[in-house]
Design a protein around this motif. Structure first.
Motif, PDB file in Angstrom:
ATOM      1  N   GLU A 118     -11.747 -15.111  -5.058  1.00  0.00           N
ATOM      2  CA  GLU A 118     -11.918 -16.420  -5.702  1.00  0.00           C
ATOM      3  C   GLU A 118     -10.593 -17.101  -6.034  1.00  0.00           C
ATOM      4  O   GLU A 118     -10.495 -18.323  -6.009  1.00  0.00           O
ATOM      5  N   ASN A 119      -9.564 -16.336  -6.362  1.00  0.00           N
ATOM      6  CA  ASN A 119      -8.314 -16.984  -6.783  1.00  0.00           C
ATOM      7  C   ASN A 119      -7.208 -16.934  -5.733  1.00  0.00           C
ATOM      8  O   ASN A 119      -6.137 -17.494  -5.942  1.00  0.00           O
ATOM      9  N   LEU A 120      -7.436 -16.289  -4.619  1.00  0.00           N
ATOM     10  CA  LEU A 120      -6.383 -16.118  -3.621  1.00  0.00           C
ATOM     11  C   LEU A 120      -5.806 -17.446  -3.139  1.00  0.00           C
ATOM     12  O   LEU A 120      -4.597 -17.579  -2.984  1.00  0.00           O
ATOM     13  N   SER A 121      -6.639 -18.439  -2.933  1.00  0.00           N
ATOM     14  CA  SER A 121      -6.143 -19.730  -2.451  1.00  0.00           C
ATOM     15  C   SER A 121      -5.254 -20.427  -3.472  1.00  0.00           C
ATOM     16  O   SER A 121      -4.414 -21.245  -3.116  1.00  0.00           O
ATOM     17  N   ASP A 122      -5.443 -20.104  -4.750  1.00  0.00           N
ATOM     18  CA  ASP A 122      -4.669 -20.755  -5.805  1.00  0.00           C
ATOM     19  C   ASP A 122      -3.363 -20.029  -6.128  1.00  0.00           C
ATOM     20  O   ASP A 122      -2.555 -20.547  -6.885  1.00  0.00           O
ATOM     21  N   ILE A 123      -3.187 -18.873  -5.583  1.00  0.00           N
ATOM     22  CA  ILE A 123      -1.984 -18.104  -5.906  1.00  0.00           C
ATOM     23  C   ILE A 123      -0.941 -18.386  -4.840  1.00  0.00           C
ATOM     24  O   ILE A 123      -0.812 -17.681  -3.847  1.00  0.00           O
ATOM     25  N   PHE A 124      -0.200 -19.439  -5.070  1.00  0.00           N
ATOM     26  CA  PHE A 124       0.752 -19.961  -4.105  1.00  0.00           C
ATOM     27  C   PHE A 124       2.006 -19.111  -3.965  1.00  0.00           C
ATOM     28  O   PHE A 124       2.763 -19.273  -3.031  1.00  0.00           O
ATOM     29  N   TYR A 125       2.225 -18.209  -4.870  1.00  0.00           N
ATOM     30  CA  TYR A 125       3.478 -17.464  -4.875  1.00  0.00           C
ATOM     31  C   TYR A 125       3.402 -16.106  -4.184  1.00  0.00           C
ATOM     32  O   TYR A 125       4.359 -15.343  -4.201  1.00  0.00           O
ATOM     33  N   MET A 126       2.287 -15.815  -3.531  1.00  0.00           N
ATOM     34  CA  MET A 126       2.233 -14.574  -2.763  1.00  0.00           C
ATOM     35  C   MET A 126       3.154 -14.735  -1.557  1.00  0.00           C
ATOM     36  O   MET A 126       3.146 -15.765  -0.882  1.00  0.00           O
ATOM     37  N   PRO A 127       3.966 -13.725  -1.266  1.00  0.00           N
ATOM     38  CA  PRO A 127       4.907 -13.852  -0.147  1.00  0.00           C
ATOM     39  C   PRO A 127       4.179 -13.947   1.200  1.00  0.00           C
ATOM     40  O   PRO A 127       3.029 -13.518   1.315  1.00  0.00           O
ATOM     41  N   PRO A 128       4.827 -14.496   2.214  1.00  0.00           N
ATOM     42  CA  PRO A 128       4.201 -14.665   3.529  1.00  0.00           C
ATOM     43  C   PRO A 128       3.699 -13.352   4.134  1.00  0.00           C
ATOM     44  O   PRO A 128       2.754 -13.344   4.913  1.00  0.00           O
ATOM     45  N   SER A 129       4.318 -12.233   3.780  1.00  0.00           N
ATOM     46  CA  SER A 129       3.912 -10.945   4.344  1.00  0.00           C
ATOM     47  C   SER A 129       2.704 -10.337   3.642  1.00  0.00           C
ATOM     48  O   SER A 129       2.151  -9.346   4.120  1.00  0.00           O
ATOM     49  N   CYS A 130       2.262 -10.908   2.533  1.00  0.00           N
ATOM     50  CA  CYS A 130       1.117 -10.367   1.793  1.00  0.00           C
ATOM     51  C   CYS A 130      -0.097 -10.279   2.717  1.00  0.00           C
ATOM     52  O   CYS A 130      -0.477 -11.248   3.359  1.00  0.00           O
ATOM     53  N   SER A 131      -0.692  -9.104   2.770  1.00  0.00           N
ATOM     54  CA  SER A 131      -1.828  -8.893   3.685  1.00  0.00           C
ATOM     55  C   SER A 131      -3.022  -9.763   3.343  1.00  0.00           C
ATOM     56  O   SER A 131      -3.740 -10.223   4.240  1.00  0.00           O
ATOM     57  N   TYR A 132      -3.249 -10.014   2.065  1.00  0.00           N
ATOM     58  CA  TYR A 132      -4.340 -10.920   1.681  1.00  0.00           C
ATOM     59  C   TYR A 132      -4.050 -12.321   2.211  1.00  0.00           C
ATOM     60  O   TYR A 132      -4.918 -12.977   2.765  1.00  0.00           O
ATOM     61  N   ARG A 133      -2.827 -12.762   2.027  1.00  0.00           N
ATOM     62  CA  ARG A 133      -2.440 -14.093   2.509  1.00  0.00           C
ATOM     63  C   ARG A 133      -2.541 -14.166   4.029  1.00  0.00           C
ATOM     64  O   ARG A 133      -3.050 -15.143   4.580  1.00  0.00           O
ATOM     65  N   ARG A 134      -2.051 -13.124   4.715  1.00  0.00           N
ATOM     66  CA  ARG A 134      -2.110 -13.106   6.181  1.00  0.00           C
ATOM     67  C   ARG A 134      -3.551 -13.227   6.671  1.00  0.00           C
ATOM     68  O   ARG A 134      -3.832 -13.995   7.587  1.00  0.00           O
ATOM     69  N   LEU A 135      -4.475 -12.471   6.064  1.00  0.00           N
ATOM     70  CA  LEU A 135      -5.876 -12.549   6.483  1.00  0.00           C
ATOM     71  C   LEU A 135      -6.468 -13.910   6.150  1.00  0.00           C
ATOM     72  O   LEU A 135      -7.196 -14.493   6.959  1.00  0.00           O
ATOM     73  N   LYS A 136      -6.154 -14.434   4.970  1.00  0.00           N
ATOM     74  CA  LYS A 136      -6.668 -15.745   4.561  1.00  0.00           C
ATOM     75  C   LYS A 136      -6.205 -16.828   5.545  1.00  0.00           C
ATOM     76  O   LYS A 136      -6.941 -17.751   5.851  1.00  0.00           O
ATOM     77  N   GLU A 137      -4.979 -16.691   6.057  1.00  0.00           N
ATOM     78  CA  GLU A 137      -4.416 -17.669   6.988  1.00  0.00           C
ATOM     79  C   GLU A 137      -4.781 -17.372   8.439  1.00  0.00           C
ATOM     80  O   GLU A 137      -4.306 -18.059   9.343  1.00  0.00           O
ATOM     81  N   GLY A 138      -5.585 -16.333   8.677  1.00  0.00           N
ATOM     82  CA  GLY A 138      -6.018 -16.006  10.030  1.00  0.00           C
ATOM     83  C   GLY A 138      -4.976 -15.305  10.873  1.00  0.00           C
ATOM     84  O   GLY A 138      -5.068 -15.306  12.109  1.00  0.00           O
ATOM     85  N   ARG A 139      -3.971 -14.689  10.247  1.00  0.00           N
ATOM     86  CA  ARG A 139      -2.892 -14.043  11.006  1.00  0.00           C
ATOM     87  C   ARG A 139      -3.114 -12.545  11.213  1.00  0.00           C
ATOM     88  O   ARG A 139      -2.335 -11.889  11.877  1.00  0.00           O
ATOM     89  N   GLY A 140      -4.154 -11.982  10.624  1.00  0.00           N
ATOM     90  CA  GLY A 140      -4.429 -10.556  10.803  1.00  0.00           C
ATOM     91  C   GLY A 140      -3.448  -9.681  10.057  1.00  0.00           C
ATOM     92  O   GLY A 140      -2.482 -10.150   9.458  1.00  0.00           O
TER      93      GLY A 140
END
Length: 166
Positions: free
Chosen positions: A93-115
Motif C-alpha cells: 500500500e505505501n510502496l508507491s509513496d516511498i520515494f526514497y527507496m534506492p533504485p536497486s531496491c527489489s520492491y522498487r524494481r518489481l514495482k517498476e517492472g524491472r524484475g
C-alpha cells in the motif's frame, strides 16, 4: 524440463503473501541509511513524506544503530518500530509513496517492472554473497548513527546507494 515460474514472476506485489513479501527484500541495508532532502530554504530538519520540485534526495553513509553492518540485517527487527519510531515498514500500500527507496531496491524494481536483479538472494540459493561481491549492500561502507555527530550530516553524503545493476 518445465519448471514452474517463481512467485515474483506471476504475482503482483499486492498479491503476495506476507512470507513472499518478506522474501522480496534483498537485505541490502540501504533502506536503513539516513537520507535527507537538500533544501537550502529549510529552517529546520523535519521528517517528510514528499519532495518539492527542485529538491534533491541525498543519501548518507550513516545507518541506524540497530543494523548489523556485516549481515546487513536489523538486529531488532520485531522491535524496530518501538525503538525507532520513524523506521518505515514497506507494504504494498505505501510502496508507491516511498520515494526514497534506492533504485536497486527489489520492491522498487518489481514495482517498476524491472524484475529481480541477478544478485538477488532468491536467484542465488538464498545467499547474499553475490550482493556483497557486487557492492550492492552497505557492508563495509557505513557508520552507525550513535557513533557520529549527525549535526555534520553533510560530511557523510554518498552516491554509491544509487548504484543499480542489471
Amino acid at each position: 524440463m518445465n519448471s514452474k515460474p517463481a512467485f515474483w514472476e506471476t504475482k503482483t506485489l499486492e498479491e503476495m503473501t506476507r512470507a513472499e513479501w518478506e522474501q522480496i527484500c534483498d537485505g541490502c541495508g540501504k533502506c536503513c541509511l539516513h537520507k535527507f532532502i537538500a533544501d537550502d530554504t529549510a529552517e529546520s530538519l523535519t521528517t517528510t513524506d514528499y519532495m518539492e520540485e527542485g529538491e534533491q534526495l541525498e543519501y548518507t553513509n550513516v545507518v541506524c544503530q540497530y543494523l548489523n553492518d556485516k549481515t546487513c540485517s536489523c538486529t531488532v527487527y520485531s522491535e524496530r518500530h518501538r525503538l525507532v519510531p520513524d523506521c518505515v515498514e514497506l507494504t504494498p500500500e505505501n510502496l508507491s509513496d516511498i520515494f526514497y527507496m534506492p533504485p536497486s531496491c527489489s520492491y522498487r524494481r518489481l514495482k517498476e517492472g524491472r524484475g529481480l536483479a541477478s544478485w538477488h538472494p532468491l536467484l542465488n540459493k538464498g545467499k547474499k554473497s553475490k550482493m556483497h561481491q557486487s557492492g550492492i549492500t552497505v557492508r563495509g561502507k557505513v557508520f552507525k548513527d550513535n557513533e557520529v555527530d549527525i549535526d555534520f550530516f553533510e560530511d557523510y553524503i554518498v552516491k554509491w546507494p544509487l548504484k543499480d545493476m542489471d
